[in-house]
Enzyme design. Structure first.
Site, PDB file in Angstrom:
ATOM      1  CB  SER A   1      39.555  46.961  30.075  1.00  0.00           C
ATOM      2  OG  SER A   1      39.566  45.704  30.724  1.00  0.00           O
TER       3      SER A   1
ATOM      4  CG  HIS B   1      42.727  49.408  31.752  1.00  0.00           C
ATOM      5  ND1 HIS B   1      43.190  50.410  32.579  1.00  0.00           N
ATOM      6  CD2 HIS B   1      42.010  48.578  32.549  1.00  0.00           C
ATOM      7  CE1 HIS B   1      42.766  50.197  33.814  1.00  0.00           C
ATOM      8  NE2 HIS B   1      42.056  49.073  33.831  1.00  0.00           N
TER       9      HIS B   1
ATOM     10  CG  ASP C   1      41.628  45.465  34.323  1.00  0.00           C
ATOM     11  OD1 ASP C   1      41.791  46.459  35.052  1.00  0.00           O
ATOM     12  OD2 ASP C   1      40.862  45.451  33.332  1.00  0.00           O
TER      13      ASP C   1
ATOM     14  CG  MET D   1      41.953  41.225  38.816  1.00  0.00           C
ATOM     15  SD  MET D   1      40.300  40.705  38.407  1.00  0.00           S
ATOM     16  CE  MET D   1      39.716  42.147  37.511  1.00  0.00           C
TER      17      MET D   1
ATOM     18  CG  HIS E   1      43.529  48.730  37.350  1.00  0.00           C
ATOM     19  ND1 HIS E   1      42.168  48.598  37.157  1.00  0.00           N
ATOM     20  CD2 HIS E   1      43.690  49.023  38.670  1.00  0.00           C
ATOM     21  CE1 HIS E   1      41.538  48.804  38.305  1.00  0.00           C
ATOM     22  NE2 HIS E   1      42.430  49.046  39.239  1.00  0.00           N
TER      23      HIS E   1
ATOM     24  CG  MET F   1      42.346  45.838  40.660  1.00  0.00           C
ATOM     25  SD  MET F   1      40.990  45.405  39.580  1.00  0.00           S
ATOM     26  CE  MET F   1      41.878  45.174  38.047  1.00  0.00           C
TER      27      MET F   1
ATOM     28  CG  MET G   1      38.319  51.253  40.992  1.00  0.00           C
ATOM     29  SD  MET G   1      38.771  50.633  39.360  1.00  0.00           S
ATOM     30  CE  MET G   1      37.575  49.316  39.116  1.00  0.00           C
TER      31      MET G   1
ATOM     32  CG  ASP H   1      38.584  50.405  35.177  1.00  0.00           C
ATOM     33  OD1 ASP H   1      37.842  49.864  34.325  1.00  0.00           O
ATOM     34  OD2 ASP H   1      39.570  49.840  35.701  1.00  0.00           O
TER      35      ASP H   1
HETATM   36  C1  DX5 Z   1      37.355  45.865  36.883  1.00  0.00           C
HETATM   37  C2  DX5 Z   1      38.452  46.237  35.940  1.00  0.00           C
HETATM   38  C3  DX5 Z   1      37.962  46.977  34.719  1.00  0.00           C
HETATM   39  C4  DX5 Z   1      37.043  46.178  33.839  1.00  0.00           C
HETATM   40  C5  DX5 Z   1      36.215  47.099  33.006  1.00  0.00           C
HETATM   41  O1  DX5 Z   1      37.886  45.397  38.066  1.00  0.00           O
HETATM   42  O2  DX5 Z   1      39.360  47.098  36.586  1.00  0.00           O
HETATM   43  O3  DX5 Z   1      39.049  47.499  33.982  1.00  0.00           O
HETATM   44  O4  DX5 Z   1      37.711  45.293  32.995  1.00  0.00           O
HETATM   45  O5  DX5 Z   1      35.307  46.333  32.301  1.00  0.00           O
HETATM   46  P1  DX5 Z   1      33.864  46.884  31.897  1.00  0.00           P
HETATM   47  O6  DX5 Z   1      34.091  48.059  30.995  1.00  0.00           O
HETATM   48  O7  DX5 Z   1      33.242  45.723  31.233  1.00  0.00           O
HETATM   49  O8  DX5 Z   1      33.154  47.290  33.168  1.00  0.00           O
HETATM   50 ZN    ZN Z   2      40.839  48.223  35.340  1.00  0.00          ZN
END
Ligand code: DX5
Ligand code: ZN
Length: 218
Positions: free
Chosen positions: A7, A32, A34, A36, A65, A67, A139, A177
């Site tokens: 990520s 990966h 993310d 948001m 991913h 969110m 998660m 994750d």
């Molecule tokens: C959290 C994300 C993760 C996050 C993981 O909402 O979906 O992918 O970036 O980061 P670490 O490994 O630092 O928890």
């Molecule tokens: Zn993620």
């Protein structure tokens, strides 16, 4: 076989090309990404244009991913911007079955993401819409930011899902994750997860190759 997803959420985003090269050289299998929206989670990360730029500088497959509150509205655009596989939350406002179908219509693999507070009973009705080689993302932190502490209570959920999938003879991957480093990766693998997402542990590692290997250690 265990696959490692790096990520980039906690990476220095001014140097994404360097980071993606570092991650690929370190032996990660996927990137990966993310997304948001400030609505589904209380944070805003990056969206379509950044994915397009990233697509141009890495050969690694990109796992998006989402969110976001309305994933269905954006599936086609994320697919066209370069996603190789897309997960979205079953807690979002979009119709889950239609969203899976939209991902499959783009010939991408689909992932159903499940937040820590959502029970497996909420997930099971949708498993029949997944294809072989699709995935469920359990998660292991509350979605919304990197560098949080791994929630050990999710281990039992991983184990139950893994048994359920075996009993049903389904070839669906279990992705975890949040808070994944060498020790928590070992716990998740033992519980039945084979897709491991790791962010801060990898991007802050002094030796990224060793960090990737420590997650994979069979
Ligand atoms: C959290 C994300 C993760 C996050 C993981 O909402 O979906 O992918 O970036 O980061 P670490 O490994 O630092 O928890
Ligand atoms: Zn993620």
């Amino acid at each position: 076989m265990t696959k490692i997803f790096a990520s980039i959420l906690n990476a220095d985003l001014a140097h994404l090309a360097d980071t993606s090269k570092l991650i690929a050289d370190a032996g990660a299998d996927y990137l990966h990404y993310d997304v948001m929206d400030g609505c589904f989670v209380d944070n805003i990360s990056f969206g379509l244009p950044v994915l397009q730029s990233l697509r141009n500088v890495t050969k690694l497959p990109i796992d998006v991913h989402l969110m976001i509150r309305e994933p269905l509205r954006f599936i086609d655009r994320f697919a066209e911007a370069g996603a190789d596989m897309i997960s979205f939350h079953i807690e979002s406002d979009s119709d889950v079955k239609k969203t899976i179908e939209a991902i499959h219509a783009k010939e991408l693999r689909a992932g159903l993401a499940v937040s820590p507070d959502t029970s497996l009973d909420g997930l099971y009705p949708f498993l029949s819409s997944l294809h072989d080689e699709d995935y469920v993302l359990l998660m292991t932190v509350q979605p919304g930011m990197g560098s949080q502490k791994f929630m050990a209570e999710v281990l039992d959920k991983i184990e139950r899902l893994s048994k359920h999938l075996k009993a049903e003879n389904r070839r669906i991957h279990i992705q975890v994750d949040g808070g994944i480093q060498a020790q928590t990766a070992a716990l998740c693998r033992a519980a039945g997860a084979d897709y491991l997402v790791s962010g801060s542990y990898l991007v802050y590692a002094e030796n990224p190759n060793a960090a990737v290997e420590s997650l994979r250690a069979e």
